[in-house]
Design a protein around this motif. Structure first.
Motif, PDB file in Angstrom:
ATOM      1  N   THR A   3       0.836  -1.195   0.000  1.00  0.00           N
ATOM      2  CA  THR A   3       0.000   0.000   0.000  1.00  0.00           C
ATOM      3  C   THR A   3       0.871   1.246   0.000  1.00  0.00           C
ATOM      4  N   ARG A  86      -4.789   3.086  -5.985  1.00  0.00           N
ATOM      5  CA  ARG A  86      -5.575   1.881  -6.197  1.00  0.00           C
ATOM      6  C   ARG A  86      -6.847   1.949  -5.370  1.00  0.00           C
ATOM      7  N   GLU A  89      -6.375   1.722  -1.608  1.00  0.00           N
ATOM      8  CA  GLU A  89      -5.775   2.915  -1.018  1.00  0.00           C
ATOM      9  C   GLU A  89      -6.807   4.029  -0.901  1.00  0.00           C
ATOM     10  N   SER A 219     -10.708  -3.906  -1.246  1.00  0.00           N
ATOM     11  CA  SER A 219      -9.408  -4.335  -1.761  1.00  0.00           C
ATOM     12  C   SER A 219      -9.553  -5.258  -2.970  1.00  0.00           C
ATOM     13  N   GLN A 222     -11.458  -3.541  -8.741  1.00  0.00           N
ATOM     14  CA  GLN A 222     -10.477  -3.181  -9.771  1.00  0.00           C
ATOM     15  C   GLN A 222     -10.475  -1.685 -10.047  1.00  0.00           C
ATOM     16  N   THR A 223     -11.590  -1.040  -9.754  1.00  0.00           N
ATOM     17  CA  THR A 223     -11.710   0.400  -9.983  1.00  0.00           C
ATOM     18  C   THR A 223     -12.752   0.965  -9.055  1.00  0.00           C
TER      19      THR A 223
END
Length: 225
Positions: A3, A86, A89, A219, A222-223
């Motif tokens: 991370t 990401r 995050e 987590s 993907q988006t």
């Protein structure tokens, strides 16, 4: 993949900078509620309790609405997409930022409640009830935060806000019927029961589970668009 804590920190500071004045406003309202609570009259006691509970609830839900729902509705993701961030995050930053925004006024109010209860006419025996209620609000907030973060739905967010707020009143009634609470409410001596310990422990564990579940769920995304 590790991370990027620097990116998380930037996102947290962004939300914090945007909410400093709002946080100060809620703390100001909390101080007003504490001042009313400390006034030696029955009506002031109940009004102070209502104001303090409203401030703690509103501070958290306001932050959720602005930082998560607001960003989704206003499509402010270009700023976020300009960073190498990401989904996990982004979710972690939202969790940390919202917890900070909520816990700052919450902590100020809790400290004020403890101080007033132990130093004024308010019976010391009621303090365990106050503290259990404050932790309940943290658990309720964490549930709504998790639901909103995962769903990014204004409808689901509002629905669970209503549910947890409705559930507060039955919880108050059941807690006050517990002899470990009601028999000591007017005592001038501080009393802490095993029931209070169990209740607070369960609520804190539930709070952690809600937050961890939300972070793990995000987590896998993907988006976040």
């Amino acid at each position: 993949m590790t991370t990027d804590l620097v990116t998380v920190k930037k996102l947290v500071l962004k939300d914090w900078d945007l909410h400093q004045k709002i946080i100060a406003g809620y703390i100001g309202l909390g101080i007003l509620g504490l001042a009313i609570l400390g006034y030696p009259h029955v009506w002031a006691f109940y009004m102070g309790c209502v104001i303090l509970m409203t401030v703690m609830i509103s501070a958290g839900f306001h932050a959720i609405n602005v930082t998560i729902i607001g960003e989704k509705k206003e499509q402010t993701t270009p700023f976020i997409m300009s960073l190498p961030v990401r989904p996990f995050e982004y979710a972690l930053a939202k969790i940390v930022a919202n917890l900070v925004i909520f816990l700052v006024p919450w902590t100020a109010i809790v400290v004020g409640i403890v101080f007033l209860t132990l130093t004024t006419h308010i019976p010391d025996g009621i303090l365990q009830f106050f503290l259990v209620m404050c932790v309940l609000l943290v658990m309720n907030y964490s549930l709504v935060l998790t639901i909103t973060l995962v769903s990014e739905s204004e409808g689901w967010s509002i629905f669970f806000m209503v549910i947890v707020n409705i559930a507060v009143n039955p919880f108050i009634m059941l807690t006050l019927r517990n002899p470990e609470f009601n028999q000591h409410m007017e005592s001038d001596t501080f009393y802490w029961s095993d029931d209070a310990t169990v209740m607070m422990s369960v609520m804190l564990v539930a709070t952690v589970l809600f937050i961890v579940a939300g972070a793990l769920r995000q987590s896998r995304r993907q988006t976040f668009i």
